[in-house]
Design an enzyme around this catalytic site. Structure first.
Site, PDB file in Angstrom:
ATOM      1  N   LYS A 118      13.195 -18.249  43.884  1.00  0.00           N
ATOM      2  CA  LYS A 118      13.415 -17.562  45.165  1.00  0.00           C
ATOM      3  C   LYS A 118      13.850 -16.115  44.973  1.00  0.00           C
ATOM      4  O   LYS A 118      13.504 -15.242  45.751  1.00  0.00           O
ATOM      5  CB  LYS A 118      14.430 -18.322  46.025  1.00  0.00           C
ATOM      6  CG  LYS A 118      13.852 -19.627  46.554  1.00  0.00           C
ATOM      7  CD  LYS A 118      14.554 -20.127  47.792  1.00  0.00           C
ATOM      8  CE  LYS A 118      13.755 -21.269  48.401  1.00  0.00           C
ATOM      9  NZ  LYS A 118      14.417 -21.907  49.522  1.00  0.00           N
ATOM     10  N   LYS A 201       4.638 -25.587  45.310  1.00  0.00           N
ATOM     11  CA  LYS A 201       4.948 -26.652  46.262  1.00  0.00           C
ATOM     12  C   LYS A 201       4.739 -26.191  47.704  1.00  0.00           C
ATOM     13  O   LYS A 201       4.865 -24.995  48.004  1.00  0.00           O
ATOM     14  CB  LYS A 201       6.349 -27.204  46.026  1.00  0.00           C
ATOM     15  CG  LYS A 201       7.452 -26.523  46.763  1.00  0.00           C
ATOM     16  CD  LYS A 201       8.759 -27.255  46.548  1.00  0.00           C
ATOM     17  CE  LYS A 201       9.866 -26.466  47.200  1.00  0.00           C
ATOM     18  NZ  LYS A 201      10.455 -27.063  48.371  1.00  0.00           N
ATOM     19  N   LYS A 204       8.048 -24.650  53.843  1.00  0.00           N
ATOM     20  CA  LYS A 204       8.011 -24.183  55.239  1.00  0.00           C
ATOM     21  C   LYS A 204       8.139 -22.664  55.314  1.00  0.00           C
ATOM     22  O   LYS A 204       7.771 -22.073  56.306  1.00  0.00           O
ATOM     23  CB  LYS A 204       9.059 -24.893  56.095  1.00  0.00           C
ATOM     24  CG  LYS A 204      10.486 -24.757  55.624  1.00  0.00           C
ATOM     25  CD  LYS A 204      11.420 -25.491  56.565  1.00  0.00           C
ATOM     26  CE  LYS A 204      12.214 -26.585  55.911  1.00  0.00           C
ATOM     27  NZ  LYS A 204      13.039 -26.182  54.780  1.00  0.00           N
TER      28      LYS A 204
HETATM   29  N1  AQP Z   1       6.622 -29.939  48.896  1.00  0.00           N
HETATM   30  C1  AQP Z   1       7.485 -30.921  49.055  1.00  0.00           C
HETATM   31  N2  AQP Z   1       7.142 -32.194  48.747  1.00  0.00           N
HETATM   32  C2  AQP Z   1       8.037 -33.197  48.926  1.00  0.00           C
HETATM   33  N3  AQP Z   1       9.288 -33.020  49.419  1.00  0.00           N
HETATM   34  C3  AQP Z   1       9.649 -31.776  49.755  1.00  0.00           C
HETATM   35  N4  AQP Z   1      10.771 -31.256  50.269  1.00  0.00           N
HETATM   36  C4  AQP Z   1      10.623 -29.928  50.447  1.00  0.00           C
HETATM   37  N5  AQP Z   1       9.401 -29.544  50.052  1.00  0.00           N
HETATM   38  C5  AQP Z   1       8.777 -30.668  49.605  1.00  0.00           C
HETATM   39  C6  AQP Z   1      11.967 -32.014  50.564  1.00  0.00           C
HETATM   40  O1  AQP Z   1      12.363 -31.749  51.896  1.00  0.00           O
HETATM   41  C7  AQP Z   1      13.798 -31.772  51.963  1.00  0.00           C
HETATM   42  C8  AQP Z   1      14.288 -30.553  52.647  1.00  0.00           C
HETATM   43  O2  AQP Z   1      14.094 -29.406  51.869  1.00  0.00           O
HETATM   44  P1  AQP Z   1      14.901 -28.106  52.231  1.00  0.00           P
HETATM   45  O3  AQP Z   1      14.568 -27.656  53.578  1.00  0.00           O
HETATM   46  O4  AQP Z   1      16.348 -28.305  52.008  1.00  0.00           O
HETATM   47  O5  AQP Z   1      14.495 -27.062  51.168  1.00  0.00           O
HETATM   48  P2  AQP Z   1      13.272 -26.930  50.283  1.00  0.00           P
HETATM   49  O6  AQP Z   1      13.209 -28.034  49.295  1.00  0.00           O
HETATM   50  O7  AQP Z   1      13.350 -25.558  49.693  1.00  0.00           O
HETATM   51  O8  AQP Z   1      12.078 -27.085  51.337  1.00  0.00           O
HETATM   52  P3  AQP Z   1      11.037 -26.034  51.756  1.00  0.00           P
HETATM   53  O9  AQP Z   1      10.191 -26.644  52.804  1.00  0.00           O
HETATM   54  O10 AQP Z   1      10.349 -25.526  50.540  1.00  0.00           O
HETATM   55  O11 AQP Z   1      11.926 -24.913  52.403  1.00  0.00           O
HETATM   56  P4  AQP Z   1      11.987 -23.396  52.077  1.00  0.00           P
HETATM   57  O12 AQP Z   1      10.577 -22.906  52.238  1.00  0.00           O
HETATM   58  O13 AQP Z   1      12.920 -22.803  53.062  1.00  0.00           O
HETATM   59  O14 AQP Z   1      12.485 -23.234  50.690  1.00  0.00           O
HETATM   60  C9  AQP Z   1      14.316 -31.919  50.525  1.00  0.00           C
HETATM   61  O15 AQP Z   1      14.637 -33.281  50.306  1.00  0.00           O
HETATM   62  C10 AQP Z   1      13.137 -31.508  49.717  1.00  0.00           C
HETATM   63  O16 AQP Z   1      13.156 -32.090  48.424  1.00  0.00           O
END
Ligand code: AQP
Length: 339
Positions: A118, A201, A204
Protein backbone atom coordinates in the site's frame (compact mmCIF):
# COMPACT_ATOMS: atom_id res chain seq x y z
CA UNK A 1 -13.46 -26.44 11.42
CA UNK A 2 -16.61 -24.29 11.33
CA UNK A 3 -18.71 -26.82 13.22
CA UNK A 4 -16.13 -27.38 15.98
CA UNK A 5 -15.95 -23.80 17.23
CA UNK A 6 -19.51 -23.13 18.31
CA UNK A 7 -18.39 -22.34 21.87
CA UNK A 8 -15.81 -19.77 20.78
CA UNK A 9 -15.82 -16.01 20.27
CA UNK A 10 -15.38 -14.85 16.69
CA UNK A 11 -14.20 -11.39 15.66
CA UNK A 12 -13.65 -10.04 12.17
CA UNK A 13 -13.91 -6.77 10.29
CA UNK A 14 -14.16 -5.12 6.91
CA UNK A 15 -12.91 -1.65 5.95
CA UNK A 16 -15.43 0.83 4.52
CA UNK A 17 -12.78 1.88 2.02
CA UNK A 18 -15.10 1.58 -0.97
CA UNK A 19 -17.99 -0.57 -2.17
CA UNK A 20 -17.77 -4.14 -0.92
CA UNK A 21 -16.92 -6.67 -3.63
CA UNK A 22 -17.78 -10.25 -4.46
CA UNK A 23 -14.33 -11.13 -3.00
CA UNK A 24 -15.29 -9.55 0.33
CA UNK A 25 -18.55 -11.54 0.12
CA UNK A 26 -16.98 -14.92 -0.69
CA UNK A 27 -13.84 -14.46 1.43
CA UNK A 28 -15.48 -12.80 4.43
CA UNK A 29 -19.25 -12.19 4.58
CA UNK A 30 -20.31 -15.71 3.55
CA UNK A 31 -18.08 -17.42 6.15
CA UNK A 32 -19.25 -14.81 8.71
CA UNK A 33 -22.84 -15.93 8.14
CA UNK A 34 -21.86 -19.62 8.39
CA UNK A 35 -20.14 -18.93 11.70
CA UNK A 36 -23.22 -17.11 12.97
CA UNK A 37 -25.29 -20.15 11.99
CA UNK A 38 -22.87 -22.48 13.82
CA UNK A 39 -23.97 -20.86 17.08
CA UNK A 40 -20.62 -19.19 17.87
CA UNK A 41 -20.66 -15.75 19.49
CA UNK A 42 -19.85 -13.41 16.58
CA UNK A 43 -18.64 -9.82 16.70
CA UNK A 44 -18.40 -8.11 13.31
CA UNK A 45 -16.94 -4.67 12.88
CA UNK A 46 -16.84 -2.09 10.10
CA UNK A 47 -13.31 -0.88 10.67
CA UNK A 48 -13.56 2.80 9.79
CA UNK A 49 -10.41 3.70 11.79
CA UNK A 50 -8.49 1.33 9.52
CA UNK A 51 -10.03 2.90 6.43
CA UNK A 52 -8.63 6.36 7.28
CA UNK A 53 -5.03 5.06 7.21
CA UNK A 54 -5.30 6.12 3.57
CA UNK A 55 -7.21 9.24 2.47
CA UNK A 56 -11.00 8.97 2.58
CA UNK A 57 -13.41 11.70 1.56
CA UNK A 58 -15.45 12.37 4.78
CA UNK A 59 -18.86 12.35 3.05
CA UNK A 60 -17.96 9.22 1.09
CA UNK A 61 -16.70 7.50 4.26
CA UNK A 62 -20.05 7.95 6.01
CA UNK A 63 -21.83 6.57 2.94
CA UNK A 64 -19.40 3.62 2.63
CA UNK A 65 -19.80 2.79 6.34
CA UNK A 66 -23.59 2.60 6.02
CA UNK A 67 -23.23 0.70 2.75
CA UNK A 68 -20.94 -1.84 4.43
CA UNK A 69 -23.48 -2.26 7.26
CA UNK A 70 -26.21 -2.82 4.66
CA UNK A 71 -24.00 -5.42 2.89
CA UNK A 72 -23.46 -7.33 6.15
CA UNK A 73 -27.19 -7.45 6.87
CA UNK A 74 -28.19 -8.19 3.27
CA UNK A 75 -25.68 -11.08 3.21
CA UNK A 76 -27.40 -12.69 6.20
CA UNK A 77 -25.88 -11.18 9.35
CA UNK A 78 -28.70 -11.08 11.89
CA UNK A 79 -28.07 -8.17 14.26
CA UNK A 80 -30.05 -9.91 16.97
CA UNK A 81 -27.64 -12.87 16.87
CA UNK A 82 -24.33 -11.19 16.00
CA UNK A 83 -22.91 -7.87 17.15
CA UNK A 84 -22.46 -5.44 14.23
CA UNK A 85 -20.99 -1.95 14.72
CA UNK A 86 -18.45 0.52 13.40
CA UNK A 87 -15.09 0.61 15.11
CA UNK A 88 -14.85 4.35 15.91
CA UNK A 89 -17.92 4.14 18.16
CA UNK A 90 -16.08 1.89 20.63
CA UNK A 91 -13.09 3.73 22.11
CA UNK A 92 -11.55 0.48 23.43
CA UNK A 93 -10.07 -0.18 19.96
CA UNK A 94 -8.00 3.02 19.91
CA UNK A 95 -7.07 2.74 23.60
CA UNK A 96 -5.77 -0.80 23.32
CA UNK A 97 -4.06 -0.01 20.01
CA UNK A 98 -1.87 2.53 21.84
CA UNK A 99 -0.77 -0.11 24.34
CA UNK A 100 -0.01 -2.49 21.45
CA UNK A 101 1.94 0.22 19.62
CA UNK A 102 4.21 0.16 22.65
CA UNK A 103 4.42 -3.66 22.66
CA UNK A 104 5.00 -4.09 18.88
CA UNK A 105 8.52 -3.75 17.50
CA UNK A 106 9.33 -1.53 14.53
CA UNK A 107 10.98 -4.49 12.82
CA UNK A 108 7.79 -6.57 13.04
CA UNK A 109 5.67 -3.85 11.44
CA UNK A 110 8.30 -3.11 8.80
CA UNK A 111 7.99 -6.67 7.50
CA UNK A 112 4.24 -6.44 6.80
CA UNK A 113 3.65 -7.00 3.08
CA UNK A 114 0.34 -5.09 3.08
CA UNK A 115 2.20 -1.96 4.28
CA UNK A 116 4.86 -2.43 1.60
CA UNK A 117 2.19 -2.91 -1.10
CA UNK A 118 0.00 0.00 0.00
CA UNK A 119 2.86 2.41 0.72
CA UNK A 120 4.61 1.37 -2.49
CA UNK A 121 7.41 3.67 -3.57
CA UNK A 122 5.82 6.54 -1.60
CA UNK A 123 6.76 5.07 1.80
CA UNK A 124 8.03 8.32 3.34
CA UNK A 125 4.76 10.01 2.50
CA UNK A 126 2.44 7.27 3.80
CA UNK A 127 0.61 7.80 7.08
CA UNK A 128 1.98 6.52 10.39
CA UNK A 129 -1.49 4.97 10.79
CA UNK A 130 -0.87 2.75 7.76
CA UNK A 131 2.37 1.53 9.36
CA UNK A 132 0.75 0.69 12.72
CA UNK A 133 -2.42 -0.73 11.11
CA UNK A 134 -1.61 -4.28 12.34
CA UNK A 135 -1.36 -3.10 15.99
CA UNK A 136 -4.87 -1.61 15.69
CA UNK A 137 -6.05 -4.87 14.14
CA UNK A 138 -4.59 -6.78 17.10
CA UNK A 139 -6.48 -4.40 19.41
CA UNK A 140 -9.74 -4.99 17.49
CA UNK A 141 -9.47 -8.72 18.10
CA UNK A 142 -7.96 -8.82 21.58
CA UNK A 143 -10.28 -6.14 23.04
CA UNK A 144 -12.90 -8.91 22.95
CA UNK A 145 -10.60 -11.80 23.88
CA UNK A 146 -11.73 -13.31 20.59
CA UNK A 147 -10.44 -16.81 19.96
CA UNK A 148 -11.03 -17.22 16.20
CA UNK A 149 -10.73 -14.79 13.32
CA UNK A 150 -12.15 -15.63 9.87
CA UNK A 151 -10.28 -13.77 7.11
CA UNK A 152 -9.04 -14.08 3.55
CA UNK A 153 -5.47 -15.18 2.78
CA UNK A 154 -4.25 -11.54 2.58
CA UNK A 155 -4.74 -11.04 6.33
CA UNK A 156 -2.75 -14.10 7.42
CA UNK A 157 0.44 -12.16 8.18
CA UNK A 158 -1.46 -9.61 10.28
CA UNK A 159 -3.01 -12.40 12.33
CA UNK A 160 0.43 -13.89 12.97
CA UNK A 161 1.42 -10.47 14.28
CA UNK A 162 -1.66 -10.43 16.55
CA UNK A 163 -0.44 -13.73 18.01
CA UNK A 164 3.07 -12.26 18.49
CA UNK A 165 1.66 -9.19 20.23
CA UNK A 166 -0.49 -11.30 22.60
CA UNK A 167 2.47 -13.57 23.43
CA UNK A 168 4.86 -10.63 24.00
CA UNK A 169 2.34 -8.76 26.17
CA UNK A 170 1.76 -11.88 28.30
CA UNK A 171 5.53 -12.51 28.61
CA UNK A 172 6.46 -8.88 29.32
CA UNK A 173 3.96 -8.57 32.14
CA UNK A 174 4.11 -12.19 33.36
CA UNK A 175 0.40 -12.80 32.80
CA UNK A 176 -1.78 -15.18 30.85
CA UNK A 177 -4.25 -12.50 29.80
CA UNK A 178 -4.56 -12.23 26.02
CA UNK A 179 -5.55 -15.39 24.11
CA UNK A 180 -3.36 -16.59 21.23
CA UNK A 181 -5.91 -16.47 18.44
CA UNK A 182 -6.56 -18.98 15.66
CA UNK A 183 -7.11 -17.72 12.12
CA UNK A 184 -9.84 -19.34 10.01
CA UNK A 185 -8.71 -19.24 6.37
CA UNK A 186 -10.67 -21.89 4.51
CA UNK A 187 -12.07 -22.71 1.08
CA UNK A 188 -11.39 -21.75 -2.53
CA UNK A 189 -12.41 -18.11 -2.02
CA UNK A 190 -9.66 -17.04 0.37
CA UNK A 191 -7.88 -15.12 -2.41
CA UNK A 192 -10.01 -13.94 -5.33
CA UNK A 193 -7.91 -12.03 -7.83
CA UNK A 194 -8.53 -8.94 -9.96
CA UNK A 195 -10.50 -9.49 -13.17
CA UNK A 196 -7.90 -7.35 -14.98
CA UNK A 197 -4.74 -8.93 -13.53
CA UNK A 198 -4.68 -12.45 -12.12
CA UNK A 199 -1.57 -11.71 -10.05
CA UNK A 200 -3.22 -8.88 -8.04
CA UNK A 201 -5.94 -9.49 -5.48
CA UNK A 202 -9.42 -8.15 -6.13
CA UNK A 203 -9.72 -5.00 -3.99
CA UNK A 204 -12.52 -2.55 -3.35
CA UNK A 205 -10.02 0.32 -3.61
CA UNK A 206 -8.49 -0.73 -6.96
CA UNK A 207 -8.67 2.32 -9.26
CA UNK A 208 -10.21 0.18 -12.02
CA UNK A 209 -13.88 -0.63 -11.48
CA UNK A 210 -13.52 -3.34 -14.15
CA UNK A 211 -11.15 -5.23 -11.83
CA UNK A 212 -13.94 -6.25 -9.47
CA UNK A 213 -17.62 -7.09 -9.09
CA UNK A 214 -19.24 -4.82 -6.52
CA UNK A 215 -22.11 -6.03 -4.37
CA UNK A 216 -24.05 -3.08 -5.80
CA UNK A 217 -23.45 -3.89 -9.49
CA UNK A 218 -26.52 -4.54 -11.64
CA UNK A 219 -26.90 -7.57 -13.93
CA UNK A 220 -25.68 -5.86 -17.11
CA UNK A 221 -22.59 -4.52 -15.37
CA UNK A 222 -21.73 -7.98 -14.01
CA UNK A 223 -22.09 -9.55 -17.48
CA UNK A 224 -19.93 -6.79 -19.00
CA UNK A 225 -17.20 -7.12 -16.37
CA UNK A 226 -16.99 -10.91 -16.66
CA UNK A 227 -17.00 -10.82 -20.49
CA UNK A 228 -14.16 -8.29 -20.34
CA UNK A 229 -12.23 -10.23 -17.67
CA UNK A 230 -8.68 -10.90 -18.83
CA UNK A 231 -7.95 -14.44 -20.06
CA UNK A 232 -5.30 -16.01 -22.26
CA UNK A 233 -5.69 -17.51 -25.72
CA UNK A 234 -5.54 -21.18 -24.61
CA UNK A 235 -8.55 -23.40 -23.86
CA UNK A 236 -9.71 -23.83 -20.27
CA UNK A 237 -7.26 -26.10 -18.40
CA UNK A 238 -8.35 -29.64 -17.52
CA UNK A 239 -5.88 -30.42 -14.74
CA UNK A 240 -4.23 -28.68 -11.80
CA UNK A 241 -0.82 -29.06 -13.51
CA UNK A 242 -2.02 -26.89 -16.42
CA UNK A 243 -3.02 -23.84 -14.39
CA UNK A 244 0.18 -22.94 -12.56
CA UNK A 245 1.29 -20.32 -15.11
CA UNK A 246 -2.19 -19.12 -15.99
CA UNK A 247 -3.24 -16.76 -13.17
CA UNK A 248 -6.31 -15.32 -14.95
CA UNK A 249 -7.68 -18.76 -15.91
CA UNK A 250 -7.02 -20.02 -12.38
CA UNK A 251 -8.83 -17.03 -10.89
CA UNK A 252 -11.98 -17.43 -13.00
CA UNK A 253 -12.05 -21.17 -12.23
CA UNK A 254 -11.67 -20.41 -8.51
CA UNK A 255 -14.45 -17.85 -8.70
CA UNK A 256 -16.72 -20.36 -10.46
CA UNK A 257 -15.88 -23.02 -7.85
CA UNK A 258 -16.57 -20.62 -4.97
CA UNK A 259 -19.88 -19.45 -6.45
CA UNK A 260 -21.12 -22.98 -7.17
CA UNK A 261 -19.79 -24.44 -3.89
CA UNK A 262 -17.65 -26.96 -5.66
CA UNK A 263 -13.94 -27.65 -6.22
CA UNK A 264 -11.55 -26.37 -8.88
CA UNK A 265 -11.12 -29.96 -10.08
CA UNK A 266 -14.79 -30.42 -10.75
CA UNK A 267 -14.97 -27.09 -12.66
CA UNK A 268 -12.02 -28.19 -14.81
CA UNK A 269 -13.68 -31.56 -15.44
CA UNK A 270 -16.81 -29.75 -16.66
CA UNK A 271 -15.14 -27.06 -18.80
CA UNK A 272 -11.57 -28.32 -19.51
CA UNK A 273 -10.61 -28.06 -23.19
CA UNK A 274 -13.46 -25.61 -24.03
CA UNK A 275 -13.11 -21.92 -24.89
CA UNK A 276 -13.73 -19.15 -22.34
CA UNK A 277 -16.80 -17.66 -23.99
CA UNK A 278 -19.45 -20.19 -22.85
CA UNK A 279 -17.69 -20.53 -19.48
CA UNK A 280 -17.82 -16.76 -18.93
CA UNK A 281 -21.55 -16.66 -19.69
CA UNK A 282 -22.20 -19.35 -17.09
CA UNK A 283 -19.88 -17.64 -14.63
CA UNK A 284 -21.78 -14.37 -15.11
CA UNK A 285 -25.06 -16.19 -14.40
CA UNK A 286 -23.65 -17.61 -11.16
CA UNK A 287 -22.32 -14.20 -10.11
CA UNK A 288 -25.70 -12.59 -10.77
CA UNK A 289 -27.47 -15.33 -8.77
CA UNK A 290 -25.14 -14.57 -5.85
CA UNK A 291 -25.04 -10.78 -6.02
CA UNK A 292 -28.59 -9.80 -7.13
CA UNK A 293 -30.48 -10.74 -3.94
CA UNK A 294 -27.82 -8.95 -1.87
CA UNK A 295 -28.00 -5.83 -4.07
CA UNK A 296 -31.79 -5.78 -3.85
CA UNK A 297 -31.69 -5.89 -0.04
CA UNK A 298 -28.80 -3.40 0.18
CA UNK A 299 -30.82 -0.88 -1.87
CA UNK A 300 -33.81 -1.32 0.43
CA UNK A 301 -31.69 -0.88 3.59
CA UNK A 302 -29.90 2.17 2.19
CA UNK A 303 -33.25 3.97 1.95
CA UNK A 304 -33.27 4.34 5.73
CA UNK A 305 -30.02 5.81 7.10
CA UNK A 306 -31.59 6.46 10.49
CA UNK A 307 -32.31 2.76 10.97
CA UNK A 308 -28.79 1.76 9.86
CA UNK A 309 -27.27 4.29 12.28
CA UNK A 310 -29.49 2.95 15.07
CA UNK A 311 -28.34 -0.64 14.35
CA UNK A 312 -24.67 0.41 14.44
CA UNK A 313 -25.11 2.38 17.68
CA UNK A 314 -26.89 -0.55 19.36
CA UNK A 315 -24.12 -2.89 18.20
CA UNK A 316 -21.48 -0.48 19.55
CA UNK A 317 -23.16 -0.43 22.97
CA UNK A 318 -23.13 -4.24 23.10
CA UNK A 319 -19.48 -4.36 21.95
CA UNK A 320 -18.39 -1.77 24.52
CA UNK A 321 -19.89 -3.84 27.35
CA UNK A 322 -17.51 -6.69 26.42
CA UNK A 323 -14.44 -4.58 25.67
CA UNK A 324 -14.52 -2.08 28.56
CA UNK A 325 -13.50 -4.50 31.38
CA UNK A 326 -10.79 -6.01 29.15
CA UNK A 327 -9.24 -2.58 28.55
CA UNK A 328 -9.58 -1.71 32.23
CA UNK A 329 -7.75 -4.91 33.23
CA UNK A 330 -5.08 -4.21 30.58
CA UNK A 331 -4.47 -0.74 32.07
CA UNK A 332 -4.16 -2.31 35.51
CA UNK A 333 -1.64 -4.91 34.25
CA UNK A 334 0.42 -2.20 32.53
CA UNK A 335 0.35 0.02 35.63
CA UNK A 336 -1.86 2.83 34.36
CA UNK A 337 -4.02 4.39 37.07
CA UNK A 338 -7.67 4.51 36.03
CA UNK A 339 -11.08 4.55 37.67
N1 AQP B 1 -9.51 -10.68 -2.96
C1 AQP B 1 -9.97 -11.22 -1.85
N2 AQP B 1 -10.29 -12.54 -1.80
C2 AQP B 1 -10.77 -13.08 -0.66
N3 AQP B 1 -10.99 -12.38 0.48
C3 AQP B 1 -10.70 -11.07 0.47
N4 AQP B 1 -10.80 -10.10 1.38
C4 AQP B 1 -10.40 -8.92 0.86
N5 AQP B 1 -10.03 -9.09 -0.42
C5 AQP B 1 -10.20 -10.42 -0.69
C6 AQP B 1 -11.25 -10.30 2.75
O1 AQP B 1 -12.27 -9.37 3.04
C7 AQP B 1 -12.17 -8.98 4.42
C8 AQP B 1 -12.19 -7.51 4.53
O2 AQP B 1 -11.03 -6.93 4.02
P1 AQP B 1 -10.69 -5.44 4.41
O3 AQP B 1 -11.74 -4.54 3.95
O4 AQP B 1 -10.40 -5.33 5.85
O5 AQP B 1 -9.34 -5.14 3.73
P2 AQP B 1 -8.64 -5.74 2.53
O6 AQP B 1 -8.24 -7.14 2.79
O7 AQP B 1 -7.51 -4.81 2.21
O8 AQP B 1 -9.79 -5.71 1.42
P3 AQP B 1 -9.84 -4.90 0.12
O9 AQP B 1 -11.14 -5.17 -0.53
O10 AQP B 1 -8.62 -5.19 -0.68
O11 AQP B 1 -9.83 -3.42 0.64
P4 AQP B 1 -8.87 -2.25 0.26
O12 AQP B 1 -8.98 -2.13 -1.23
O13 AQP B 1 -9.38 -1.06 0.97
O14 AQP B 1 -7.50 -2.61 0.70
C9 AQP B 1 -10.88 -9.62 4.97
O15 AQP B 1 -11.24 -10.80 5.67
C10 AQP B 1 -10.13 -9.94 3.73
O16 AQP B 1 -9.22 -11.01 3.93
Amino acid sequence: MLNTISSQRIFSGIQPSGKLTIANYLGALKPFVELQQSGAECIYCIVDLHAITVWQDPTELKHSTRLAAACFIASGIDVNKSILFNQSQVSAHAELAWIFNCVSRLGWLGRMTQFKEKAGSNRENSSVGLFVYPALMAADILAYHATHVPVGEDQKQHLELTRDIAIKFNNDFGVDFFPVIEPIIEGVATRIMSLRDGTKKMSKSDPSDLSRINLTDDKDTIVKKIRRAKTDSYPIPSHEAEISNRPEAKNLINLYAALSDTTRDSVMQQFGGKGFSEFKDQLAELAIECVSPVTHEVNRLMDDNTELDRILATGADKAAIIARPIVKKTYEIVGLLSQ
